[in-house]
Structure formats: structure tokens, C-alpha cells
Design a protein around this motif. Structure first.
Motif, short mmCIF file in Angstrom:
data_model
loop_
_atom_site.label_atom_id
_atom_site.label_comp_id
_atom_site.label_asym_id
_atom_site.label_seq_id
_atom_site.Cartn_x
_atom_site.Cartn_y
_atom_site.Cartn_z
N TYR A 1 0.82 -1.21 0.00
CA TYR A 1 0.00 0.00 0.00
C TYR A 1 0.86 1.27 0.00
O TYR A 1 0.35 2.38 0.05
N TYR B 1 5.18 1.69 3.63
CA TYR B 1 6.61 1.42 3.84
C TYR B 1 7.24 1.14 2.49
O TYR B 1 6.56 0.75 1.53
N PRO C 1 0.96 6.00 -0.51
CA PRO C 1 -0.42 5.53 -0.66
C PRO C 1 -1.12 6.12 -1.89
O PRO C 1 -1.96 5.45 -2.50
N THR C 2 -0.76 7.34 -2.24
CA THR C 2 -1.40 7.95 -3.41
C THR C 2 -1.15 7.10 -4.66
O THR C 2 -2.05 6.88 -5.47
N ILE D 1 -3.26 3.99 -4.45
CA ILE D 1 -4.66 4.27 -4.75
C ILE D 1 -4.85 4.38 -6.26
O ILE D 1 -5.78 3.83 -6.84
N MET E 1 -9.14 3.53 9.95
CA MET E 1 -8.58 4.85 9.70
C MET E 1 -9.73 5.81 9.41
O MET E 1 -9.88 6.31 8.30
N VAL F 1 -12.03 9.21 10.80
CA VAL F 1 -12.06 10.35 11.70
C VAL F 1 -13.39 10.30 12.43
O VAL F 1 -14.45 10.43 11.82
N PHE G 1 -16.20 12.99 12.09
CA PHE G 1 -16.62 13.31 10.73
C PHE G 1 -17.81 12.42 10.36
O PHE G 1 -17.98 11.34 10.93
N LEU H 1 -12.63 12.29 1.89
CA LEU H 1 -11.40 12.93 2.36
C LEU H 1 -10.20 12.58 1.47
O LEU H 1 -9.93 11.42 1.21
N ARG I 1 -9.27 18.69 5.28
CA ARG I 1 -7.99 18.01 5.45
C ARG I 1 -7.29 18.43 6.74
O ARG I 1 -6.74 17.59 7.47
N ALA J 1 -8.98 16.74 9.57
CA ALA J 1 -8.67 15.30 9.58
C ALA J 1 -7.27 15.06 10.14
O ALA J 1 -7.05 14.14 10.94
N HIS K 1 -6.94 12.63 13.22
CA HIS K 1 -6.47 11.27 12.94
C HIS K 1 -5.46 11.32 11.79
O HIS K 1 -5.79 11.00 10.65
N ALA L 1 -3.00 9.53 10.88
CA ALA L 1 -2.71 8.31 10.15
C ALA L 1 -3.76 8.06 9.07
O ALA L 1 -3.45 7.62 7.96
N ALA L 2 -5.03 8.36 9.41
CA ALA L 2 -6.10 8.18 8.43
C ALA L 2 -5.87 9.08 7.23
O ALA L 2 -5.99 8.66 6.08
N ALA L 3 -5.51 10.33 7.50
CA ALA L 3 -5.24 11.26 6.41
C ALA L 3 -4.08 10.76 5.57
O ALA L 3 -4.11 10.80 4.33
N ASP L 4 -3.06 10.27 6.25
CA ASP L 4 -1.87 9.78 5.54
C ASP L 4 -2.22 8.64 4.59
O ASP L 4 -1.76 8.61 3.46
N THR L 5 -3.06 7.71 5.05
CA THR L 5 -3.39 6.57 4.19
C THR L 5 -4.21 7.00 2.98
O THR L 5 -4.35 6.24 2.03
N LEU L 6 -4.78 8.21 3.02
CA LEU L 6 -5.53 8.68 1.85
C LEU L 6 -4.68 9.61 1.00
O LEU L 6 -5.19 10.33 0.15
N GLY L 7 -3.38 9.60 1.26
CA GLY L 7 -2.49 10.37 0.40
C GLY L 7 -2.38 11.83 0.77
O GLY L 7 -1.84 12.62 0.01
N ILE L 8 -2.89 12.22 1.94
CA ILE L 8 -2.73 13.61 2.37
C ILE L 8 -1.39 13.74 3.08
O ILE L 8 -1.08 12.93 3.96
N GLY M 1 4.40 5.72 9.77
CA GLY M 1 4.59 4.30 10.03
C GLY M 1 4.10 3.87 11.41
O GLY M 1 3.90 2.70 11.65
N ARG N 1 1.03 4.18 14.33
CA ARG N 1 -0.38 4.49 14.24
C ARG N 1 -0.75 5.71 15.04
O ARG N 1 -0.36 5.85 16.16
#
Lengths: 509, 306, 390
Positions: free
Chosen positions: A55, A58, A77-78, A81, A93, A95, A98, A106, B169, B172, B176, B178-185, B304, B306
Motif C-alpha cells: 500500500y 513502507y 499511498p497515493t 490508490i 482509519m 475520523v 466526521f 477525504l 484536510r 482530519a 487522525h 494516520a487516516a489522512a496519511d493513508t488517503l495520500g494527504i 509508520g 499508528r
């Protein structure tokens, strides 16, 4: 194996080290398109690390990744995706404050002009997805107000919204009821029929047998091979995962319950938001008996333990231990009444990580004269005492009295807590999620200790979100739903489905 | 009586203005998950920069912009420490609060022959010009232009935070990461931007003290305002309008100090001067438990984990 | 591991690197502002250690910041941020003055009582902040700052009050002479003492020309005592447990609220003692109208951080900062450069002590460079290069 278009994902020779620790030692993974592929391994075996590499969270030190036969380079991750990879993490993951829609969009927001959000359009797009896949999710609800099962579906929607073709699910069943698990498996098969590919990470054998087509096994960072699920069985998978033959059942003799040790009457406890989490709860536990509480996370388990240990005040009700009232006193009073607790979050409640092992072992008892007269603290005595515990409970590494607690592995940290609790010879031992995050060896140790304590004559309160654990270890199973005990059964008189229904608020058949 | 009321409103608006800028800075930084105790120091830097630039250029608007720029520069230090180095954000903020007054006085003495205060500098205009409403009962409502700017900035920040994708953003990332990070922010980028922005706003806050309320920088021009602004952030539940309202309350206590101190009131001025600070503590006692901070506020984000 | 690398991984590295960076940044700022950095630093050093008298004054300056430093370090070890040392110090001076003026007992009684009043003042303010934290969950940093200003105005109120104001001045009345704690305080002014000191010029310089007092000795004893409390007593154990992990401490039966209040009370007491010793030890032996914060508390924070919050480490750290602050005054006299450069230097030093990753990062860089050089050496010897690291 050659890179080929038949495969949705292929990872070859993946090496990943963290400092001196090798997390993944040239691991291979080949996932056929439109299949459910399980990755099986113990806690800490490297499953999640492998998926985090796929993903883009890492970077691998070595190795190649192919998708549909094409070599890809995933640095964040981008990228993942964009390549159509979606991941549902074990710890969601999302929020919390929200809405569902906000969480889904998001990072890929629906905007009118100049970055201004167009929430109406976003909501419609989410609704379209919800309908296409037949999910039961309210787009306007806040995450903190919906069930764990729904939150998981939101996570899946997040991936689908971004056009995911390959969906990674990390330990997806850890927090679900048997019925929700069934529903999830249905969803997974539906997704496969719509052309998606699914990778699930798990250490639960039963679900692999139920849901997966193929299963790759990783043991301590080493790839142990891939098997066709239809031509194997649970025992074989288990021994491949652990590397030796394991006994999947818990050995114990019938219980001989004695006097009532813990008697809870009409206990009501509110959480910090003022919402009643435990509601007029009644519970009895006898000496020499293990009572297991089955239930989904968030049904009052935490507040129940907090009230018994006097971490929070109860609204009303009574908690008696051997006939003495302890409700709304102090944690110290709980300890003095010989109640010992293995907390669910050992790093938060159980240990002072920057303290040495010996400083940790005396957390409850440092004030005793045994560890220095008057106001002084005798580190030599503490060390002697700890050395003995390390020996008795096989805490590793041996001679780690002066090591920082943070340097020990999760299993050994848990052993240190258990050693501390068991040496107090408690009348009541509370074990809240005592095997969370532990490997098979450590789990066996924990279960054996609980049974040994029971046989010594202690009353044991076991609270676990793993239904199998509750069913295997307990003498009596009580189901908690919405802060109340909704059913009590002797071991062996109830099956998983009945418990599952009660856990979800239904009636037992 | 009526004149006194108008005066009270006028002074309240005047003294709450620097606090509002500082509090907005606190809101944006903490909403992204970075505690910014250094607001005070950034206001001091803004205060000296505004007076100095205004004095030398003769244009108070250049002073105002200089204050924002210098505040942002100091905030960059805090961002490097707390975002890139995952430093203890409290210590970093405290260091900035030590560094900034030193830097401010050093610059002041360097430019003005060893004096610990700047000469009188040109002030920003009032909304109706120097003599607007003069002679009428409403003269004291001819407030500084910064007072209006503070309200405008509050509205803009509310709009950005709640109605745009950047706001989504930022929130977010503060709740959280980590959540933002996993969505590429890019969590680091968002936090850098927010912290630098908070420094700019704090700088404006300093400016609205030294080139609007008074017309020079002195050693005590900013004395605890940044911290009162932080209390306003908590009291205002980390929202722009909440913080705005909280600052009005603190401005009101300041106005009371001035109004009561001016008359033949029996309370000694030193005791009256304690009022805003005591008020802050009382407000915190009453409200702190009831508001919820952004979940990741003050927690460094390490990729890396959480 | 090379010596440099070993040092960088050691416990003093962060402090040394921070001080070096502090000097470097100040040099850049001085140069940019048109002053000679080397000349300025020479003036700084000379101003701090050039004469025995200067050294005595450095020790005098070190006394309050050693104590406020220990106060901050102690609180930090227990998980609390005592930014309120400033206010506690001020309240310490105020209460010591009030009692020292109104009370006139024989010295063996007077001195302990005056010191105790300062301690009580600081302790009360500290405990108040601790109580606000323990019972309402208000962050101690904000309440401490507010309390600093309240103490500030309270001090000014006392200075200006009818009961204590010294007419035609900006200070309060002096405390009675029986409160003084100077070394050889009365003897050095007696004819005998004057005659004796005349024979030994250096001693005359440090004793007769300065207010050298017992404060520093008391401060060192306090530092040692606090170190023992933290590491060798049940109280220290509990306080540290609460500091590291409040939840685990509560879970194991330790009273978190009590320990937070206690910790702030002790920290406040130490800062209050610092204030009281200033009143008893150095002239003008009273409080004066404050125009701005005196920074004893804030400098104490610098002392604590550079000492990595070790109470014993505060002893050398306080000497370092006292020499910077005292010597810094000469920078302005000799070079004309604003003495505020010292505050920039101190701020920079604290900023760099806040960055936990700097010295390990430097160590990694050194290690990498060494490995590169070694691999070059190996290749020159003709042996095969080690496998390329990825």
C-alpha cells in the motif's frame, strides 16, 4: 513464479528491515485475479508489514511488485490508490467526529469551484456506491455513532470510491460478531463476482477455511508457501503457521465452584460523555470458576472493569467482594481486597514503559516495608524480588531486571503483568483481553495461568472480544449487550450462533 | 452612563483585537494537531516588526505585513521542531517564547541606539478616519481597522475550515493523522502550513497592539496576551467564532480594568491589573472539562506508527 | 565506533551540541548586526571570569537559577511543566520581604522563618496550579503563566502599599538585618575584619566587594536532596510513575491527584526558596517595583533543559548560564552590542535541547562517513569492496 497478467498482485523477494530486525526476509506473494487470498501468520509475523509495503506506507529494502504482470513502483499511498489498491486497516482509519460522507471523500473531495466542498454532490456519489453494493450505511451519520460493522463497510466504501480493484483487509473479523462475519464473507464474495480481488490478513483459521481460495503463510518474516484452501485443514494450517504441532483446544478439568467471591448488583456506570454504558448489571462469580464475558467491543466491558477497579465512579449499584462493598472507593482499595487485573491495554494501564522491569513489578507493592523501611526505596530488594519472578514466569530475556520495560516483547511484557498479578494471590483475577496481540505460545501460557489460578481457588473474570477464547476457556459464559448481561450459560450448553445473536442484541433461539 | 457604555464597548473591541489574531493562530495550529505555546513569542516579534517597519517606511500597512512575515518566520522554527523533528512541542514553544523577546529587544536596540522601545510609529487608520464620529456620543465606536480585520479573518477561517477541502484536510490531520496519511494527504505539509499561518496571524496580533492600540513597541507591549489567546482557544472549543467570543470576554475584563482604574474607585490599580489573568483561570475552571480538543493535538506524527 | 560517534551517542552530547549551536547562531546574529562576534565572546568571558569579584558575582547569579532550575527539573521528572517558577520566585521574594520587615528576631530564628515564608509563598502558588491540574484538568502551562502575572502585580501591590512602601523610592522597606545571609556578613564590615581582609586582596575582593552569601551552598544541598528524593525514595518513585504514565499509576493504586499537587507544591517551594534567598542574601534586601518579569524562573527552565532535567546536572548548568548572563552585561559595555544577544543565545540553546533527534542524527552521519572512508581504504588495499548497502 513469472510475472503474469493472470495475477492481480505479485510481490517477489520482498526484504524489509527495521534497524537490526528483519521483518520480512525475501517474501513472495502471488494473488490470482478475482480470488480471496488469505495471508496467515502469527502476531508479529510480518503480514501487516508486507501489506503496508504493497500500500506504499513502507518501502521494501529489496524486491519487486507486479500488478497484472506489469512491474510497478509504489512509493506512497497515493500511488497505490492510483493503481487500484485499497486497504482496510485493522484499526480503522476513520475520523470519529466526521460523517460517513466526509470520511469517504477525504483526500479526493468533491468540489465546486476553488476548493469549496460540494457536499450535496458528494453525498449523492456516496449513495450511489451504497446502493450499487447493497451496503447498509447512512451517509450522514457520524462515525462515532455507528456500529463497528458499519464502520468497516465505510472503510470498504472508501476504497471502492477510489476505484479499488484489489482490496486488502487487515484482520477484518477481529471485532465482529459471528453474524457480522457471515455478512462480511457475503460482501467479499459479492465483490469477487464484481471483478475485485481481495487479500485478507488474519490469524484465524476458521475464517480462512470459510472465505479464502488460497492461503499464503508467513512465519517470523519468512514465506512458508501457499496452499489451496480446499485441500487443507485447520490443523495443517496451524502447524505451518507456528512451526510445530499445536493443540487448538484448551485442556482443563471441570470446575468446582465454591463461595460467591464477586457479587455485582444493579451496577450503572456512565462514560465520560455522560452516556450509560453499564445499565443495572448483575453478575456473580464464585471461587474456582472462570466466568467469560462475550460481547462486542463498546458494550460496557471497559466501564465494567473501570468500575470494579475503581478507576471511574459508578452511578449506582453495588460491587461486593467476599461480602464487602468496594463500589466507589479507590483503586488502592480494590487492590487491598485482593482483586488483580490484567488490563486490556497493557501499555496504557499496565506498565510504565520507561521504568525498568523491576520498577514495574512493584507498582502496587512499592510502599511495603519489604522494599525499604519508611520513606526509602531499596532498589536491591526490588531487584532480588524481580529476579525471582523472571525465573518463575520465564520472562525473557533472563536477567532483564534493569532493562527498560519498553525493550521487552509484547508477550514478555504481558508475562510481567501476569507475574505481578498472580503473585498477589488474588481472590478475584480480572483478565481483560489478556491475549491481545500475543503469539500462540504466549496465548497458551496465559490460558494455562488462568486455569491454574482457578484451580488455586480464585474467581476469574475473563472479558474478551474473541468469542472462541471465551468459549474455550470459560466455565460459565455470560453475554453482555448494551451494558447488561443478556444471557448466562454453562460451558458446552450454547453454540456460537446463539451467542452471536445475543451479542448483537437479538433473542437466543 | 450611555457614554460610558459606548466607551466600554469601544475599549473591549480594541483590546480584544490582538487576542483574536493570536487565538485564530492557536485555532489553526491546534486544529492541525500542533500545540503552539509560542504564540506569545510570535506576537512579540510581530509587535516589534510592525513598529519598526512602520517607523522606517512611514507606511503602517507595510508594518502590518512585516509583522505577519516575521511571525511566520518564527513559526517556521516551531514547525521544524514539532513536525520534522517530532520534538516536545511544549519545550519548543517555550524556547520560542524565550528566543523571541531576546530577538525583539536585540533588533530594537540595534535599530534605535540601544533603546528598549521604538519611537512613535505611524498607526493604522481607524475605520472612519482619525476624526470620524468625533464629538458625537459614538466617537468611541470608531474602532481600529484591525478590529474589523480580526472579524474578517475569523469569518474567512470559519469558511476555510468547514466549507473547503483544505479545511476538511486540516481537521482530519488534527483528529487522525494516520487516516489522512493513508488517503495520500501529506500530514507534514498540512501541519507546516498551519503552523506558519498561525505565526503570521500571531504576528498580525502583535502589530494590532503596537501600530493600532499604541504607537510603539515597548518591552511590556505584549505581556501574556499570547497565553490569554491560548486560553481563549480552549474556551472557544477550538472554533474560530468560539475563540472570537472568548477574546471579546477577555477584552471586556481589560476594558473594566481601564474604566475602573480611571475613576475614583477604591481598588488599587495593581489589584485591578490582575483581573484579566484571574478571569482566564476562572473561565478555564468553568469550561475546560466541557470542551474536546482535537484528538491528535500535541502529538507528533511519525510516519509508520499508528 | 569512533570517539566522536561515541560522544554523540553519550548523555552529554545533546547539551554540548546545543551550547555550540547557541554560540554559533549568536555569532551569526552579531556579525549580521555589524558587531565582532569574537570580540563579543572575549568580552563575555572576561566579564564572567576576568576577576575574582566577577567569579563571586557569577556564583551569586547562579544561586536563584540553580534553585528554579531544580524546581523545573523536578516537576518535569514527574511529568509537569513548571513554567510558573517565575511567579513562585516573585511570591517568594514578596513573602520573605513582608515577614523580614515585620519580624525582628535573633538571627538563628529570623533567617529560617524568613526563608520559610518565601518557601510557603512559592509552595502555595505551585500547589494551586497543581490543584487546578489535578481536579479540573487545566494544563499547568497556561495557569502558571496567569499566576506569574498575578504574582507580578501582587508584588507591585505590596511595594506600593502604605505598610511597606519606602518613601521616595520604587522599592519596599528593607528586611531587618537579622535576616541577612551574607558570608561573614557583619565581621567583614567590622574594624577587625576590614584590617584582616586588607592583607588578602583577592579575599577582600570576593567577600567585601560582593554580596557573596550562603545561598549557593543551600542551593547545592537542595539539588542533592531532590536528586535523592527522586531516585531513592517511595515518594520519588510514585511521582515518577505518575509522570511517565498517569493511567498505569492510577490503575496500580497510586493517587494521581495527590501526587500532582505534591509535585507542584515541592517545585513551588524550591522556587520560593530561591526568591527568599535573594532577599536575605543580596542588596537591596527588598522587593522593588517590577517593570517586566525578572526572568529568574525562565532562566531556570533553560538550566533544567540543558541539564536534561537532572537535578545534579543543574549545578554546572546554572554556573554556565549565570556566567552568560553576568558576562553578557560586559558585551554591551565593551562592544556596544545589545546584551539581549544572551537571551537569543539561551533561547537557541533551549530550542535545540528540545530536538531529541539531533545528536543521534549527527552520530549516524559520522558513522556513515566512517563506513564510506573504510570502504575506500579497503578498495585501495586491493581487497574486494563490501557489498553495497541499500
Amino acid at each position: 513464479m513469472e510475472a503474469s497478467p493472470e495475477y492481480a498482485v505479485q510481490m517477489h523477494g520482498i526484504l524489509k528491515t527495521f534497524g537490526v530486525f528483519t521483518a520480512l526476509d525475501r517474501v513472495d506473494l502471488d494473488v490470482k485475479k478475482q480470488t480471496v487470498h488469505a495471508i496467515l501468520g502469527e502476531n508479529g509475523a510480518g503480514k501487516t508489514t508486507l501489506m503496508n509495503i504493497l500500500y506504499g506506507l513502507y518501502q521494501a529494502d529489496e524486491g519487486e511488485i507486479f500488478m497484472g504482470g506489469q512491474k510497478v513502483n509504489i512509493t506512497n499511498p497515493t500511488e497505490a490508490i492510483k493503481l487500484g489498491i485499497g486497504m482496510v486497516h485493522q484499526h480503522f482509519m476513520l475520523v470519529e467526529n466526521f460523517t460517513v460522507t466526509e470520511n469517504i471523500i477525504l483526500g479526493d473531495e468533491v468540489c465546486s469551484a476553488a476548493g469549496v466542498l460540494d457536499m450535496a454532490k458528494a453525498r449523492k456519489e456516496v449513495m450511489d456506491l451504497v446502493e450499487e453494493y447493497g451496503f447498509d450505511v447512512d451517509p450522514d451519520a457520524k462515525i462515532q455513532d455507528i456500529t463497528v460493522g458499519m464502520q468497516q463497510r465505510v472503510e470498504i466504501l472508501k476504497a471502492l470510491y477510489r476505484g479499488a480493484e484489489v482490496l486488502i483487509l487487515d484482520e477484518p473479523t477481529a471485532v465482529l460478531t459471528p453474524q457480522e462475519i457471515e455478512k462480511l464473507i457475503e460482501i467479499m464474495h459479492d465483490l469477487i463476482s464484481k471483478g475485485k480481488t481481495i487479500i485478507i490478513i488474519t490469524h484465524k483459521l476458521k475464517e480462512i477455511m470459510q472465505s479464502a481460495d488460497e492461503c499464503s503463510i508467513i512465519r517470523r518474516g519468512v514465506y512458508m508457501g501457499t496452499v489451496d484452501v480446499h485441500q487443507t485443514n485447520e490443523t495443517e494450517l496451524a502447524s505451518k503457521m507456528v512451526g510445530r504441532n499445536v493443540n487448538l483446544t484448551v485442556d482443563k478439568t471441570p470446575a468446582h465452584p465454591g463461595e460467591t467471591v464477586l457479587a455485582i448488583r444493579d451496577l450503572t456506570v456512565k462514560d465520560e460523555r455522560g452516556i450509560e454504558q453499564v445499565r443495572s448489571l448483575n453478575l456473580d462469580i464464585h471461587a474456582g470458576e472462570i466466568v467469560g464475558i462475550a460481547g462486542i467491543d463498546g458494550n460496557g466491558q471497559q466501564e465494567l472493569v473501570d468500575a470494579i477497579t475503581n478507576i471511574v465512579k459508578a452511578e449506582s449499584g453495588s460491587i461486593k467482594i467476599n461480602g464487602e462493598e468496594i463500589v466507589n472507593t479507590t483503586p488502592r482499595n480494590t487492590f487491598l481486597h485482593k482483586i488483580a487485573t490484567i488490563p486490556s491495554d497493557r501499555h496504557r494501564w499496565g506498565l510504565v514503559l520507561p521504568f525498568s522491569v523491576s520498577e514495574n513489578t512493584v507498582l502496587e507493592r512499592h510502599a511495603d516495608d519489604e522494599f525499604g523501611p519508611g520513606l526509602t526505596l531499596d532498589y536491591g530488594k526490588m531487584r532480588e524480588y524481580t529476579t525471582q519472578l523472571i525465573k518463575d514466569f520465564d520472562i525473557r530475556p533472563a536477567g532483564s531486571e534493569d532493562e527498560r520495560m519498553s525493550g521487552l516483547s509484547g508477550g514478555n511484557q504481558q508475562k510481567a503483568i501476569i507475574a505481578r498479578m498472580v503473585t498477589a494471590a488474588p481472590n478475584l483475577l480480572i483478565a481483560f483481553q489478556p491475549t491481545r496481540g500475543l503469539d500462540v505460545g504466549a496465548i497458551e501460557f496465559v490460558h494455562k495461568t488462568l486455569i491454574a489460578e482457578r484451580d488455586r481457588g480464585a474467581a476469574i473474570l475473563l472479558i474478551s472480544f474473541e468469542l472462541d477464547e471465551v468459549m474455550d476457556v470459560s466455565d460459565t459464559i455470560a453475554v453482555i449487550y448494551h451494558g447488561q448481561i443478556t444471557g448466562t450459560f454453562a460451558q458446552g450448553t450454547v453454540d456460537e450462533n446463539q451467542l452471536g445473536l445475543l451479542m448483537a442484541g437479538g433473542e437466543a433461539k | 452612563m450611555f457614554a460610558n457604555l459606548i466607551l466600554l464597548i469601544g475599549i473591549t473591541l480594541m483590546y480584544s483585537t490582538p487576542l483574536i489574531f493570536g487565538a485564530l493562530g492557536g485555532v489553526i495550529s491546534e486544529r492541525s494537531g500542533v500545540t503552539n505555546i509560542g504564540i506569545e513569542g510570535m506576537m512579540v516579534i510581530g509587535a516589534v516588526a510592525a513598529a519598526t517597519a512602520s517607523y522606517f517606511t512611514g507606511n503602517p500597512w507595510i508594518g502590518f505585513l512585516a509583522a505577519g512575515a516575521c511571525g511566520a518566520l518564527v513559526a517556521l522554527l516551531h514547525a521544524v521542531a514539532s513536525v520534522s523533528f517530532a520534538a516536545d512541542q511544549t519545550i519548543s514553544g517555550v524556547a520560542i517564547n524565550m528566543l523571541a523577546p531576546g530577538l525583539a529587544l536585540f533588533a530594537c536596540r540595534r535599530f534605535f541606539d540601544g533603546a528598549a522601545m521604538t519611537p512613535i510609529a505611524p498607526k493604522l487608520p481607524k475605520i472612519l478616519g482619525e476624526s470620524g464620529l468625533a464629538g458625537t456620543a459614538f466617537a468611541n465606536l470608531n474602532v481600529n481597522v484591525t478590529t474589523v480585520l480580526a472579524l474578517v479573518f475569523t469569518v474567512i477561517m470559519w469558511f476555510v475550515l468547514y466549507k473547503t477541502k483544505w479545511g476538511l484536510r486540516v481537521r482530519a490531520v488534527g483528529e487522525h493523522p494516520a487516516a489522512a496519511d493513508t488517503l495520500g494527504i501529506d500530514v507534514y505539509k498540512v501541519r507546516y502550513c498551519c503552523v506558519i499561518l498561525s505565526g503570521m496571524l500571531a504576528g498580525f496580533g502583535g502589530a494590532s497592539m503596537t501600530i493600532a492600540i499604541i504607537a510603539q513597541f515597548t518591552q511590556t507591549a505584549i505581556s501574556g496576551h499570547g497565553f490569554i489567546a491560548m486560553a481563549a482557544v480552549i474556551f472557544g472549543k477550538w472554533t474560530p467564532f468560539g475563540a472570537y467570543g472568548a477574546c471579546l470576554l477577555f477584552g471586556f475584563t481589560q476594558a473594566l480594568v481601564i474604566m475602573l482604574g480611571g475613576g475614583d474607585f477604591v481598588v488599587p490599580s495593581q489589584i485591578l491589573s490582575m483581573l484579566p489573568y484571574a478571569m482566564t483561570i476562572i473561565v478555564l475552571i468553568l469550561f475546560v472539562g466541557r470542551s474536546v480538543a482535537p484528538k491528535a493535538d500535541g502529538v507528533p506524527y511519525v510516519k509508520g506508527s499508528r | 565506533m569512533s570517539k566522536l560517534e561515541k560522544f554523540l551517542r553519550g548523555r552529554f552530547a545533546a547539551a554540548v551540541v546545543a551550547v555550540l549551536v547557541g554560540f554559533a547562531i549568536s555569532a551569526i546574529v552579531l556579525a549580521a548586526a555589524g558587531y565582532n562576534p569574537i570580540g563579543s565572546f572575549a568580552a563575555l568571558f572576561n566579564g564572567a571570569f576576568g576577576r575574582p569579584k566577577y567569579i563571586a558575582n557569577v556564583i551569586i547569579k547562579a544561586t536563584p537559577i540553580l534553585l528554579t532550575g531544580v524546581s523545573v527539573a523536578f516537576a518535569f521528572k514527574t511529568g509537569l511543566f513548571n513554567i510558573g517558577a517565575e511567579g513562585q520566585y516573585i511570591l517568594g521574594t514578596t513573602l520573605a520581604t513582608i515577614v523580614g520587615v515585620k519580624l525582628n528576631l535573633p538571627m538563628p530564628l529570623q533567617v529560617p522563618i524568613v526563608l520559610a515564608s518565601g518557601i510557603i509563598g512559592g509552595a502555595a502558588l505551585g500547589a494551586f496550579v497543581g490543584w487546578l491540574k489535578a481536579h479540573f484538568g487545566i494544563h499547568e502551562v497556561i495557569t502558571s503563566i496567569m499566576c506569574n502575572w498575578i504574582a507580578f502585580y501582587l508584588c507591585n501591590f505590596v511595594v506600593m502599599s502604605d505598610a511597606f512602601h519606602k518613601p521616595n523610592s520604587t522599592s519596599a522597606l528593607q528586611v531587618n538585618g537579622s535576616s541577612y545571609t551574607m558570608i561573614l556578613g557583619n565581621w567583614k564590615k567590622s574594624p577587625d575584619g576590614k584590617a584582616f581582609l586588607k592583607g588578602i586582596p583577592w579575599l577582600r575582593e570576593i567577600v567585601a566587594k560582593t554580596d557573596l552569601n550562603y545561598g549557593f551552598i543551600i542551593a547545592v544541598i537542595v539539588a542533592i536532596l531532590i536528586s535523592v528524593v527522586l531516585t531513592r525514595t517511595k515518594l520519588g518513585y510514585e511521582l515518577r510513575a505518575v509522570g511517565f504514565n498517569r493511567d498505569a499509576a492510577r490503575f496500580s493504586g497510586i493517587s494521581v491527584e495527590r501526587n500532582i499537587v505534591l509535585s507542584m507544591l515541592i517545585a513551588g517551594a524550591i522556587s520560593g526558596l530561591a526568591g527568599a534567598l535573594t532577599i536575605t542574601g543580596i542588596s537591596p534586601h527588598t522587593i522593588t517595583l517590577l517593570a517586566a518579569m525578572e526572568s529568574y524562573g525562565f532562566n531556570g527552565m533553560s538550566v533544567a533543559f540543558i541539564a536534561a532535567c537532572s537535578p545534579l546536572g543543574c549545578i554546572p548548568a546554572s554556573i554556565l548560564f549565570a556566567s552568560l548572563i553576568y558576562g553578557g552585561m560586559s558585551v554591551q559595555q565593551v562592544m556596544g552590542a545589545p546584551s539581549d544577544i544572551i537571551n537569543i543565545m539561551i533561547g537557541t540553546i533551549v530550542f535545540f535541547t528540545a530536538l531529541p533527534g539531533v545528536t543521534p542524527m549527527l552520530a549516524d552521519m559520522v558513522a556513515k562517513k566512517r563506513k564510506e572512508q573504510e570502504s575506500i581504504k579497503v578498495s585501495k588495499d586491493g581487497t574486494p569492496l563490501p557489498e553495497k548497502e541499500v
